[in-house]
Scaffold this active site. Structure first.
Site, PDB file in Angstrom:
ATOM      1  NE  ARG A  59     -11.087   1.239  -0.448  1.00  0.00           N
ATOM      2  CZ  ARG A  59     -12.553   0.533  -0.605  1.00  0.00           C
ATOM      3  NH1 ARG A  59     -13.374   1.589  -1.371  1.00  0.00           N
ATOM      4  NH2 ARG A  59     -12.837  -0.463  -0.167  1.00  0.00           N
TER       5      ARG A  59
ATOM      6  CD  GLU B 202      -4.083  -4.791   8.583  1.00  0.00           C
ATOM      7  OE1 GLU B 202      -4.043  -4.611   9.742  1.00  0.00           O
ATOM      8  OE2 GLU B 202      -3.223  -4.496   7.657  1.00  0.00           O
TER       9      GLU B 202
ATOM     10  CG  ASN C 280      -1.620   1.299   1.493  1.00  0.00           C
ATOM     11  OD1 ASN C 280      -2.256   1.598   0.689  1.00  0.00           O
ATOM     12  ND2 ASN C 280      -1.329   1.915   2.329  1.00  0.00           N
TER      13      ASN C 280
ATOM     14  CG  ASP D   6      -1.535   5.777  -0.163  1.00  0.00           C
ATOM     15  OD1 ASP D   6      -1.747   4.703   0.612  1.00  0.00           O
ATOM     16  OD2 ASP D   6      -2.430   5.936  -1.154  1.00  0.00           O
TER      17      ASP D   6
ATOM     18  CG  HIS E 158      -5.322   2.233   4.489  1.00  0.00           C
ATOM     19  ND1 HIS E 158      -6.176   3.055   5.084  1.00  0.00           N
ATOM     20  CD2 HIS E 158      -5.377   1.187   5.553  1.00  0.00           C
ATOM     21  CE1 HIS E 158      -6.232   2.936   6.428  1.00  0.00           C
ATOM     22  NE2 HIS E 158      -5.957   1.660   6.557  1.00  0.00           N
TER      23      HIS E 158
ATOM     24  CG  ASP F 261       0.154  -3.913   6.249  1.00  0.00           C
ATOM     25  OD1 ASP F 261      -0.322  -4.404   7.492  1.00  0.00           O
ATOM     26  OD2 ASP F 261       0.589  -2.856   5.976  1.00  0.00           O
TER      27      ASP F 261
ATOM     28  NE  ARG G 154      -1.419  -9.145   8.097  1.00  0.00           N
ATOM     29  CZ  ARG G 154      -1.099  -7.756   8.508  1.00  0.00           C
ATOM     30  NH1 ARG G 154      -0.220  -7.028   7.868  1.00  0.00           N
ATOM     31  NH2 ARG G 154      -1.893  -7.426   9.246  1.00  0.00           N
TER      32      ARG G 154
ATOM     33  NE  ARG H 235      -2.749 -14.254  12.092  1.00  0.00           N
ATOM     34  CZ  ARG H 235      -3.131 -13.042  11.373  1.00  0.00           C
ATOM     35  NH1 ARG H 235      -2.485 -12.772  10.409  1.00  0.00           N
ATOM     36  NH2 ARG H 235      -3.713 -11.983  12.187  1.00  0.00           N
TER      37      ARG H 235
END
Length: 512
Positions: A173, A248, A115, A182, A216, A212, A210, A352
């Site tokens: 976002r 996530e 991201n 970003d 966003h 992250d 996974r 997990r």
């Protein structure tokens, strides 16, 4: 032909929900901030023999090095390139670890940060885990290479450039998350760099990712990125297997961005799970274990086939992310083991397990002032190895919850009962519950202030079983409590509320 193409794409999408675990293994462990060398050893000596299906590793990409505060854990979440050198080790050590873990049937899932890059205040220089030059002031990351035009600053409409209002999906976002630069993932060039990074890891043999901070990023951008990923390496995975994706997305309700927007792309982290379970186990707000009779979707959680669940994670065990003070962690060991045991016994989601390190907490007005502290390290900031004590626990500040007998044995329990329905629910109307998984396992939990004293229908074949919480089966003997199941499948349970672990679990592989 169109139908065939659609069917193929649908199949690819479905396979991104499959963690591809081997030999009937079902659970992932997050070895938070472990070095690659130590993970390789742990796969061989402990995880494979004890039924763990895979490891979530900390971000392997080159990150900023922060010295004020001193080498915090969160520096790993501020990339400055996609070079595979981090404080967990070199690219060669990463490759060796992935190979060795795969060779014993333990998958590797990479925590990828796509991201953003480092924070806007990251400065200029070579203060990075590989010593690569970057300039956060001009948004120049030549090792990727990214320049100012590859970031979303022109799209963000807040005065600070940061997210100021989580009810505005465009801010969430397109603006900076706590000043992190970003990336413009809508640009094909940026997508290409991210895809190259993830595909290199697939070539090395990882089973999935996974991802992250997915809240966003626009789902449409992620769909393109995931669609361009390679199939998994056929040295260890079936031909055509797609990388397992779990994203996530913190969604506790009350915000316009919903986790459901990401269901079609892969699994999603169900943060409500740990927050609600912590509240129930702590008996806050008059919550009771008996209310868990419809645990899962009945509590407003996402569909089981879309979810990855956990009692705590590296963020919220420090008060970050989601769940607040309800979250149970290793600091509350007795309640924590009960919560993790319940999670592993229940069929909902992909599970997990967390494996942590200790830090010196300093709570002021309910906030931990030391929540930044990184892993056990030497004076130069290098991460210490994980020493294994004679009693199988870890030393030097490493907690290793995954090695706690109760948690390890419940990971095995989950493997034994995999695919079996939840049956024979019982409760006392308060905080004593029990349930079975088909005819292969049974668990009873007492979280009341008095003893559980009852004869219950386990659904298991008759015989003597070893309780895998107080001990375990070793050869033909049991190191813990024994449970006698009659020909009618019923067994007598007495669990005192003062017991070290006020729960009992039995399964067919623990039958004497």
């Amino acid at each position: 032909m169109k139908l065939l193409i659609l069917a193929a794409l649908f199949g690819l999408s479905l396979s991104q929900f499959d963690p591809h675990t081997k030999y009937g293994r079902t659970s992932i462990v997050h070895l938070f901030e472990w070095r690659w060398e130590d993970i390789a050893k742990e796969c061989e000596r402990y995880l494979a023999p004890n039924g763990y299906g895979g490891v979530q590793i900390s971000p392997p990409s080159e990150s900023i090095v922060v010295t004020n505060p001193w080498h915090p854990w969160w520096q790993r979440y501020q990339p400055i390139s996609y070079n595979l050198c981090s404080r967990s080790g070199t690219e060669a050590q990463l490759k060796d670890m992935i190979t060795r873990c795969n060779n014993v049937g333990v998958n590797i899932y990479v925590d990828v940060v796509i991201n953003h890059m480092c924070g806007a205040g990251g400065g200029e220089g070579k203060h990075s885990s590989c010593g690569t030059y970057f300039n956060a002031n001009t948004r120049s990351f030549p090792s990727v290479a990214y320049s100012a035009s590859d970031f979303n600053d022109g799209k963000c409409r807040t005065g600070s450039g940061n997210i100021e209002n989580y009810n505005d999906i465009y801010q969430v976002r397109d603006c900076r998350l706590v000043s992190l630069l970003d990336l413009a993932l809508e640009k094909d060039y940026v997508r290409g760099k991210v895809v190259d990074y993830m595909n290199k890891l697939i070539d090395l043999g990882v089973a999935g990712f996974r991802v992250d901070a997915c809240k966003h990023m626009w789902p449409g951008d992620l769909k393109v990125v995931y669609g361009r990923l390679k199939n998994l390496n056929t040295n260890w995975f079936p031909s055509g297997a797609r990388p397992f994706i779990y994203q996530e997305v913190i969604d506790l309700g009350g915000e316009p961005i919903k986790s459901s927007e990401y269901y079609g792309l892969g699994r999603v982290t169900e943060f409500k799970y740990g927050a609600k379970l912590g509240t129930v186990i702590r008996k806050w707000n008059n919550e009771k274990l008996r209310y868990l009779v419809n645990w899962g979707e009945g509590w407003g959680f996402m569909p089981s086939g879309k979810s990855v669940v956990f009692v705590d994670n590296h963020d919220n065990q420090r008060g970050h992310g989601a769940g607040g003070s309800a979250i149970l962690t290793f600091w509350d060991a007795r309640l924590y083991k009960m919560a993790v045991g319940l999670m592993l016994a229940h069929p909902y989601g992909v599970t997990r397990v967390m494996s942590s390190f200790r830090w010196d907490r300093k709570i002021v007005n309910g906030q931990d002032q030391n929540d930044w502290i990184g892993p056990p390290s030497y004076s130069d900031g290098k991460t210490k190895p994980v020493p294994i004590n004679a009693d199988s626990t870890c030393g030097d500040g490493w907690v290793c919850e995954h090695r706690w007998r109760q948690i390890r044995n419940m990971v095995i329990f989950r493997n034994v009962v995999n695919g079996q329905a939840l049956v024979n629910w019982w409760d006392n109307g308060s905080n004593q519950i029990a349930f079975g998984r088909g005819n292969r396992g049974f668990i009873a939990i007492n979280n009341d202030g008095w003893a559980l004293d009852a004869t219950l229908n386990t659904g298991l074949p008759s015989g003597t079983y070893c309780d895998v919480i107080s001990g375990q089966k070793e050869g033909s003997t049991c190191t813990g409590k024994r449970v006698q199941v009659g020909s009618d499948g019923r067994a007598y349970f007495k669990i005192n509320n003062t017991d070290e672990d006020p729960f009992v679990a039995i399964h067919v592989n623990a039958k004497l």
